[in-house]
Design a protein around this motif. Structure first.
Motif, PDB file in Angstrom:
ATOM      1  N   GLN A 130       6.860  -2.378  -7.277  1.00 51.28           N
ATOM      2  CA  GLN A 130       5.877  -1.427  -6.762  1.00 51.28           C
ATOM      3  C   GLN A 130       4.500  -1.685  -7.358  1.00 51.28           C
ATOM      4  O   GLN A 130       3.494  -1.639  -6.657  1.00 51.28           O
ATOM      5  N   ARG A 131       4.436  -1.956  -8.639  1.00 51.04           N
ATOM      6  CA  ARG A 131       3.147  -2.245  -9.285  1.00 51.04           C
ATOM      7  C   ARG A 131       2.505  -3.503  -8.721  1.00 51.04           C
ATOM      8  O   ARG A 131       1.295  -3.557  -8.533  1.00 51.04           O
ATOM      9  N   LYS A 132       3.310  -4.533  -8.471  1.00 53.42           N
ATOM     10  CA  LYS A 132       2.774  -5.819  -8.015  1.00 53.42           C
ATOM     11  C   LYS A 132       2.396  -5.817  -6.534  1.00 53.42           C
ATOM     12  O   LYS A 132       1.589  -6.627  -6.104  1.00 53.42           O
ATOM     13  N   THR A 133       3.013  -4.951  -5.734  1.00 45.03           N
ATOM     14  CA  THR A 133       2.789  -5.002  -4.289  1.00 45.03           C
ATOM     15  C   THR A 133       1.889  -3.895  -3.757  1.00 45.03           C
ATOM     16  O   THR A 133       1.651  -3.834  -2.551  1.00 45.03           O
ATOM     17  N   VAL A 134       1.377  -3.048  -4.615  1.00 44.68           N
ATOM     18  CA  VAL A 134       0.505  -1.972  -4.144  1.00 44.68           C
ATOM     19  C   VAL A 134      -0.783  -2.572  -3.577  1.00 44.68           C
ATOM     20  O   VAL A 134      -1.343  -3.522  -4.127  1.00 44.68           O
ATOM     21  N   ARG A 135      -1.214  -2.060  -2.442  1.00 51.63           N
ATOM     22  CA  ARG A 135      -2.431  -2.547  -1.799  1.00 51.63           C
ATOM     23  C   ARG A 135      -3.641  -2.131  -2.624  1.00 51.63           C
ATOM     24  O   ARG A 135      -3.763  -0.996  -3.042  1.00 51.63           O
ATOM     25  N   LYS A 136      -4.542  -3.058  -2.828  1.00 52.79           N
ATOM     26  CA  LYS A 136      -5.702  -2.808  -3.681  1.00 52.79           C
ATOM     27  C   LYS A 136      -6.982  -2.628  -2.880  1.00 52.79           C
ATOM     28  O   LYS A 136      -8.068  -2.764  -3.410  1.00 52.79           O
ATOM     29  N   GLY A 137      -6.881  -2.369  -1.620  1.00 49.01           N
ATOM     30  CA  GLY A 137      -8.055  -2.187  -0.779  1.00 49.01           C
ATOM     31  C   GLY A 137      -7.775  -2.695   0.625  1.00 49.01           C
ATOM     32  O   GLY A 137      -6.700  -3.186   0.920  1.00 49.01           O
ATOM     33  N   THR A 138      -8.768  -2.603   1.465  1.00 48.96           N
ATOM     34  CA  THR A 138      -8.619  -3.039   2.842  1.00 48.96           C
ATOM     35  C   THR A 138      -9.101  -4.474   2.991  1.00 48.96           C
ATOM     36  O   THR A 138      -9.789  -5.016   2.118  1.00 48.96           O
ATOM     37  N   GLU A 178     -12.859  -4.519   2.794  1.00 50.37           N
ATOM     38  CA  GLU A 178     -13.381  -4.486   1.430  1.00 50.37           C
ATOM     39  C   GLU A 178     -13.263  -5.860   0.768  1.00 50.37           C
ATOM     40  O   GLU A 178     -14.168  -6.306   0.071  1.00 50.37           O
ATOM     41  N   PHE A 179     -12.130  -6.532   1.003  1.00 45.64           N
ATOM     42  CA  PHE A 179     -11.931  -7.862   0.443  1.00 45.64           C
ATOM     43  C   PHE A 179     -13.010  -8.824   0.934  1.00 45.64           C
ATOM     44  O   PHE A 179     -13.606  -9.565   0.152  1.00 45.64           O
ATOM     45  N   GLU A 209     -16.490  -8.113  -0.487  1.00 47.19           N
ATOM     46  CA  GLU A 209     -16.620  -8.460  -1.900  1.00 47.19           C
ATOM     47  C   GLU A 209     -16.506  -9.958  -2.155  1.00 47.19           C
ATOM     48  O   GLU A 209     -16.585 -10.404  -3.298  1.00 47.19           O
TER      49      GLU A 209
END
Length: 81
Positions: A32-40, A43-44, A47
């Motif tokens: 769960q920690r490794k696969t959580v989405r960190k943005g859209t 946004e990627f 940036e």
């Protein structure tokens, strides 16, 4: 198998096949920690360090190539049989 599962609760466990790493078993919490989405995706892209770079991109105008796949041909031009 249960021993691998128990150990994976503490740290990722590498499974080998013919002495080569084949897969890794991790705890559900770690997954769960490794696969959580960190943005859209937006946004990627916004940036990106390439944003605003003057890239000289030119599309190739080559003709499509014939791809015979399982007796079918995927192109606008018919494939030779």
């Amino acid at each position: 198998m249960w021993e691998v599962i128990e150990r994976a609760q503490a740290a990722p466990q590498t499974i080998t096949r013919n002495r080569r790493p084949s897969l890794v078993v991790v705890s559900a919490e770690e997954w769960q920690r490794k696969t959580v989405r960190k943005g859209t995706l937006e946004e990627f892209l916004l940036e990106s360090p390439l944003r605003g770079a003057e890239l000289d991109l030119e599309r190739q105008r080559d003709e499509p190539r014939d791809l015979p796949l399982g007796g079918y041909c995927w192109t606008r031009i018919s494939c030779p049989r």
